[in-house]
Design a protein around this motif. Structure first.
Motif, PDB file in Angstrom:
ATOM      1  N   ASN A  24      18.846 -65.642  84.321  1.00 11.26           N
ATOM      2  CA  ASN A  24      19.061 -66.746  85.259  1.00 11.26           C
ATOM      3  C   ASN A  24      17.712 -67.433  85.492  1.00 11.26           C
ATOM      4  OD1 ASN A  24      19.361 -68.293  87.748  1.00 11.26           O
ATOM      5  ND2 ASN A  24      21.307 -67.216  88.009  1.00 11.26           N
ATOM      6  N   ILE A  25      17.592 -68.662  85.020  1.00 12.43           N
ATOM      7  CA  ILE A  25      16.298 -69.338  85.099  1.00 12.43           C
ATOM      8  C   ILE A  25      16.006 -69.854  86.510  1.00 12.43           C
ATOM      9  CG2 ILE A  25      16.356 -69.972  82.680  1.00 12.43           C
ATOM     10  CD1 ILE A  25      17.279 -72.750  83.483  1.00 12.43           C
ATOM     11  N   LYS A  26      17.013 -69.953  87.333  1.00  8.92           N
ATOM     12  CA  LYS A  26      16.779 -70.430  88.703  1.00  8.92           C
ATOM     13  C   LYS A  26      16.249 -69.308  89.580  1.00  8.92           C
ATOM     14  CE  LYS A  26      20.362 -73.996  88.438  1.00  8.92           C
ATOM     15  NZ  LYS A  26      21.650 -74.503  89.002  1.00  8.92           N
ATOM     16  N   ASN A  27      16.899 -68.136  89.498  1.00  8.16           N
ATOM     17  CA  ASN A  27      16.481 -66.993  90.312  1.00  8.16           C
ATOM     18  C   ASN A  27      15.432 -66.127  89.628  1.00  8.16           C
ATOM     19  OD1 ASN A  27      18.385 -67.828  92.237  1.00  8.16           O
ATOM     20  ND2 ASN A  27      19.992 -66.583  91.283  1.00  8.16           N
ATOM     21  N   GLN A  28      15.150 -66.406  88.330  1.00  7.77           N
ATOM     22  CA  GLN A  28      14.161 -65.641  87.572  1.00  7.77           C
ATOM     23  C   GLN A  28      14.520 -64.140  87.502  1.00  7.77           C
ATOM     24  OE1 GLN A  28      10.897 -67.090  86.289  1.00  7.77           O
ATOM     25  NE2 GLN A  28      12.257 -68.854  86.453  1.00  7.77           N
ATOM     26  N   VAL A  29      15.805 -63.863  87.281  1.00  8.65           N
ATOM     27  CA  VAL A  29      16.260 -62.473  87.194  1.00  8.65           C
ATOM     28  C   VAL A  29      17.175 -62.333  85.987  1.00  8.65           C
ATOM     29  CG1 VAL A  29      16.079 -61.999  89.661  1.00  8.65           C
ATOM     30  CG2 VAL A  29      18.223 -62.906  88.730  1.00  8.65           C
ATOM     31  N   ILE A  30      17.369 -61.075  85.557  1.00  7.08           N
ATOM     32  CA  ILE A  30      18.308 -60.745  84.498  1.00  7.08           C
ATOM     33  C   ILE A  30      19.662 -60.461  85.139  1.00  7.08           C
ATOM     34  CG2 ILE A  30      18.849 -59.118  82.646  1.00  7.08           C
ATOM     35  CD1 ILE A  30      15.860 -58.653  82.334  1.00  7.08           C
ATOM     36  N   THR A  31      20.663 -61.253  84.766  1.00  8.95           N
ATOM     37  CA  THR A  31      21.982 -61.107  85.382  1.00  8.95           C
ATOM     38  C   THR A  31      22.893 -60.142  84.631  1.00  8.95           C
ATOM     39  OG1 THR A  31      22.797 -63.032  84.153  1.00  8.95           O
ATOM     40  CG2 THR A  31      21.855 -63.432  86.347  1.00  8.95           C
ATOM     41  N   ASP A  32      22.697 -59.968  83.335  1.00  9.35           N
ATOM     42  CA  ASP A  32      23.565 -59.087  82.555  1.00  9.35           C
ATOM     43  C   ASP A  32      22.781 -58.565  81.356  1.00  9.35           C
ATOM     44  OD1 ASP A  32      25.751 -57.655  81.790  1.00  9.35           O
ATOM     45  OD2 ASP A  32      26.775 -59.333  80.801  1.00  9.35           O
ATOM     46  N   GLN A  33      23.151 -57.370  80.924  1.00  7.32           N
ATOM     47  CA  GLN A  33      22.453 -56.748  79.797  1.00  7.32           C
ATOM     48  C   GLN A  33      23.363 -55.741  79.108  1.00  7.32           C
ATOM     49  OE1 GLN A  33      18.182 -55.542  79.965  1.00  7.32           O
ATOM     50  NE2 GLN A  33      19.041 -53.500  79.839  1.00  7.32           N
ATOM     51  N   ASN A  34      23.340 -55.754  77.792  1.00 10.96           N
ATOM     52  CA  ASN A  34      24.130 -54.824  76.983  1.00 10.96           C
ATOM     53  C   ASN A  34      23.228 -54.283  75.882  1.00 10.96           C
ATOM     54  OD1 ASN A  34      26.182 -53.377  75.760  1.00 10.96           O
ATOM     55  ND2 ASN A  34      26.964 -55.137  74.629  1.00 10.96           N
ATOM     56  N   CYS A  35      22.954 -52.980  75.903  1.00 11.93           N
ATOM     57  CA  CYS A  35      22.055 -52.355  74.927  1.00 11.93           C
ATOM     58  C   CYS A  35      22.829 -51.380  74.050  1.00 11.93           C
ATOM     59  CB  CYS A  35      20.914 -51.605  75.636  1.00 11.93           C
ATOM     60  SG  CYS A  35      19.804 -52.682  76.572  1.00 11.93           S
ATOM     61  N   GLU A  55      27.634 -49.495  75.092  1.00 18.14           N
ATOM     62  CA  GLU A  55      26.835 -50.076  76.147  1.00 18.14           C
ATOM     63  C   GLU A  55      25.953 -49.021  76.796  1.00 18.14           C
ATOM     64  OE1 GLU A  55      27.427 -52.718  80.230  1.00 18.14           O
ATOM     65  OE2 GLU A  55      29.150 -52.059  79.037  1.00 18.14           O
ATOM     66  N   SER A  56      24.699 -49.391  77.023  1.00 18.84           N
ATOM     67  CA  SER A  56      23.761 -48.490  77.681  1.00 18.84           C
ATOM     68  C   SER A  56      23.865 -48.685  79.183  1.00 18.84           C
ATOM     69  CB  SER A  56      22.327 -48.764  77.196  1.00 18.84           C
ATOM     70  OG  SER A  56      21.419 -47.946  77.878  1.00 18.84           O
ATOM     71  N   LYS A  57      24.226 -47.606  79.896  1.00 14.83           N
ATOM     72  CA  LYS A  57      24.419 -47.694  81.344  1.00 14.83           C
ATOM     73  C   LYS A  57      23.127 -47.488  82.117  1.00 14.83           C
ATOM     74  CE  LYS A  57      28.869 -48.203  80.810  1.00 14.83           C
ATOM     75  NZ  LYS A  57      29.567 -49.456  81.149  1.00 14.83           N
TER      76      LYS A  57
END
Length: 228
Positions: A202-213, A221-223
């Motif tokens: 999220n470029i507005k909040n400067q955070v990672i909103t979702d991730q799948n490893c 999916e890595s929990k």
């Protein structure tokens, strides 16, 4: 006077008198057949457990000595900054913590770490590092790394970048490779591990909103990931 009849003496016989000989009884030995079936069955019952034990020990030795790739888990991924420049290009920075698990019964020596980041299949940049750390047998270790990109060019995907910026979310893919050596007895066996992550930022909040490893070859999916 009565006359006397002369008597004649018996003539001597030339025949040999018969002598009784002892009768010998003939004994015929008949071979008794061995029970081959019972012997074979008994031998089979004795050798079968031994054969199973040898196979078990051989399988255990192969399992213990055969080298396995380390298991990589991205336990922490943090976005330090992101900015879309007018070129068009991107300026971004990621910090990550990688957990390296050694499943073998021999020590693992990590010699190099390679982290790359891409946008919609196009590479933006990479980081090479030499951790020079060892992981004990059946143990694990952590590696910290920071990937900084200033002015990463986005040429072929300008239209997609404009759309993603309008949505406020940009997708990235990070790939981490670890190379090392496994000390098996007197030999050095090269070994490597890989893990990839699909990330939404999220470029507005400067955070990672979702991730799948997922590790190499798997898509599970890595929990255990901290995206703070």
């Amino acid at each position: 006077m009565p006359s006397k009849t002369p008597t004649t003496a018996p003539a001597a016989s030339n025949e040999t008198p018969l002598i009784a000989r002892p009768i010998t009884a003939a004994v015929i030995l008949v071979p008794v057949p061995f029970p081959l079936r019972s012997i074979r069955r008994r031998d089979l019952l004795l050798t079968l457990p031994l054969l199973l034990l040898v196979l078990l020990l051989l399988s255990l030795s192969i399992y213990l000595l055969y080298p396995s790739s380390p298991t990589l888990t991205l336990t922490r991924l943090r976005l330090n900054r992101i900015a879309v420049l007018t070129s068009p290009s991107l300026s971004l920075s990621f910090s990550l913590t990688l957990r390296v698990l050694n499943p073998d019964f021999f020590s693992l020596w990590m010699s190099s770490l390679h982290v790359s980041i891409s946008y919609r299949g196009n590479d933006l940049g990479f980081l090479d590092s030499q951790p020079h750390s060892a992981v004990r047998p059946r143990g694990f270790s952590y590696i910290n790394a920071t990937l900084d990109l200033d002015g990463a060019k986005v040429i072929g995907d300008v239209i997609y970048l404009i759309e993603d910026v309008a949505k406020g979310v940009i997708p990235f893919n990070t790939t981490t490779n670890v190379h090392g050596e496994l000390g098996v007895l007197f030999f050095k066996v090269p070994i490597k591990g890989k893990v990839s992550c699909d990330v939404l930022v999220n470029i507005k909040n400067q955070v990672i909103t979702d991730q799948n490893c997922y590790p190499q070859g798997l898509h599970e999916e890595s929990k255990a990931v901290d995206v703070s």
